[in-house]
Scaffold this active site. Sequence first.
Site, short mmCIF file in Angstrom:
data_model
loop_
_atom_site.label_atom_id
_atom_site.label_comp_id
_atom_site.label_asym_id
_atom_site.label_seq_id
_atom_site.Cartn_x
_atom_site.Cartn_y
_atom_site.Cartn_z
N ALA A 188 0.84 -1.20 0.00
CA ALA A 188 0.00 0.00 0.00
C ALA A 188 0.87 1.25 0.00
O ALA A 188 1.99 1.25 0.52
CB ALA A 188 -0.91 0.00 1.22
N PHE A 234 1.60 3.07 -2.93
CA PHE A 234 1.98 3.43 -4.30
C PHE A 234 0.75 3.88 -5.09
O PHE A 234 0.77 4.92 -5.73
CB PHE A 234 2.65 2.23 -4.98
CG PHE A 234 3.33 2.58 -6.27
CD1 PHE A 234 4.70 2.78 -6.31
CD2 PHE A 234 2.61 2.71 -7.45
CE1 PHE A 234 5.34 3.12 -7.50
CE2 PHE A 234 3.23 3.05 -8.64
CZ PHE A 234 4.60 3.25 -8.66
N THR A 266 -3.29 3.81 1.33
CA THR A 266 -4.36 3.75 2.31
C THR A 266 -5.51 4.69 1.92
O THR A 266 -5.29 5.84 1.55
CB THR A 266 -3.82 4.11 3.71
OG1 THR A 266 -2.87 3.11 4.10
CG2 THR A 266 -4.94 4.19 4.73
N ASN A 284 8.71 9.37 4.15
CA ASN A 284 7.47 9.98 3.68
C ASN A 284 6.63 10.45 4.86
O ASN A 284 6.62 9.83 5.92
CB ASN A 284 6.68 9.00 2.80
CG ASN A 284 5.64 8.22 3.59
OD1 ASN A 284 4.54 8.72 3.85
ND2 ASN A 284 6.00 7.00 4.00
N GLY A 294 0.65 11.45 4.74
CA GLY A 294 -0.55 11.75 5.52
C GLY A 294 -1.84 11.22 4.91
O GLY A 294 -2.89 11.88 4.99
N PHE A 295 -1.78 10.03 4.32
CA PHE A 295 -2.98 9.40 3.76
C PHE A 295 -3.69 10.31 2.76
O PHE A 295 -4.93 10.45 2.78
CB PHE A 295 -3.97 9.01 4.87
CG PHE A 295 -3.56 7.85 5.74
CD1 PHE A 295 -2.49 7.04 5.41
CD2 PHE A 295 -4.26 7.58 6.91
CE1 PHE A 295 -2.13 5.97 6.22
CE2 PHE A 295 -3.91 6.51 7.73
CZ PHE A 295 -2.84 5.71 7.39
N ASN A 299 -5.29 -0.43 8.74
CA ASN A 299 -4.00 0.22 8.97
C ASN A 299 -4.09 1.09 10.22
O ASN A 299 -4.78 2.10 10.23
CB ASN A 299 -3.62 1.06 7.75
CG ASN A 299 -2.23 1.66 7.85
OD1 ASN A 299 -1.58 1.60 8.89
ND2 ASN A 299 -1.76 2.25 6.76
N SER A 345 0.51 3.80 10.57
CA SER A 345 1.23 4.90 9.93
C SER A 345 1.63 5.94 10.98
O SER A 345 0.82 6.29 11.84
CB SER A 345 0.36 5.57 8.87
OG SER A 345 0.96 6.77 8.42
N THR A 354 9.53 0.48 -1.77
CA THR A 354 10.81 1.15 -1.95
C THR A 354 11.73 0.34 -2.85
O THR A 354 12.49 0.91 -3.64
CB THR A 354 11.47 1.41 -0.59
OG1 THR A 354 10.53 2.09 0.27
CG2 THR A 354 12.71 2.27 -0.73
#
Length: 377
Positions: free
Chosen positions: A68, A70, A92, A117, A120-121, A182, A185, A329
């Site tokens: 998740a 990308f 997300t 990163n 922030g969704f 999730n 994060s 990544t």
Amino acid sequence: MLYQFIFHTLLRRVDAERAHRVSFAGLRALAAVPGTTRLMRRVLGPREPELRVRVFGREFPGPLGLAAGFDKNARGVAALTALGFSHVEIGTVTGQPQPGNPRPRLFRLVADRAIVNRMGFNNEGSQAVSERLRAHRARRARDLIVGVNIGKTKVVPDSDAVADYVTSARRFADLADYLVVNVSSPNTPGLRDLQATERLRPLLSAVRRTLDEAGRPDLPLLVKIAPDLADEDIDAVADLAVELGLDGIIATNTTVSRDGLATDPEEVAALGAGGLSGAPLKERALQVLRRLRARVGDRLVLIAVGGIETPEDAWARIRAGATLVQGYTGLIYGGPLWPRRIHRGVAALARRDGFASIAEAVGVDVDPSAKPSTASS
């Protein structure tokens, strides 16, 4: 290698988020050409019989999926699968649309083969994304395996967090091949507090109840955890997942740690807050996976993510208990042929170690009683 030349001479000089946006748009444009995705899947997709594994009632052609982050809005599921991923996890996605954190919010640490990163969704919200995924399903039936990762809308108060997740779960119930809650994060204030079992229990119970009410009691439900959890908290989440009848755990999300980086500390500090992914996460993610496997055995499906760069990395996760693995990544630094290299390498490693199927190797390094198939030797 051509991609490495392009990355080091051009892409690394471009803002990371802009490079992602442009390259993703290019991939989608290529995939829109009739016949292209079919050809790409034939050339790049996993084909070795050793790689096939049955999970969640579906046959996955290989273990490697796209993590998740990308494709947050389900805009390129077919294109990304065509690169050779066995499954794509979108999101997300949050209950409401939100812009995410201010830019810049995505940074490369090239010396560490890592990314920081604090997105922030940022996403279009579960209503819009579910409608797009529904349209995709109408065109392509269910030939592609798509997981959906859901999170909390930033402006929603903690007291309404459960309702926010439930809204998204309801919208994706008949569309997802599996659903991920999730709670890990680091870029949404207070989100990681939901990993505490006294808060996680009502959340997961409510999501499961929502799926039941939507006529999808069979929809696989997983939770994604952080690598920064203390060992006793990992155990507590694992025990809760088993108790509530979850189907799996994804380990792990990004880390807030900056330990052991090769990049100059002042440069790292200047980037500010955010989750770190990539090579530096490798050892901790493997430790968490091993602990989970030792705790739950084969009662849960474990999906490993974090620091996977090479076939050897992926194979180590499988042997440590992961049925599936994911990367993000690794794709950024490895390029479009990276999924094919991982899958072909894992198949070769399975043959080398005497396994007829990667399914036979899941957890063998944690469970000494497991042995390769004699039929494969």
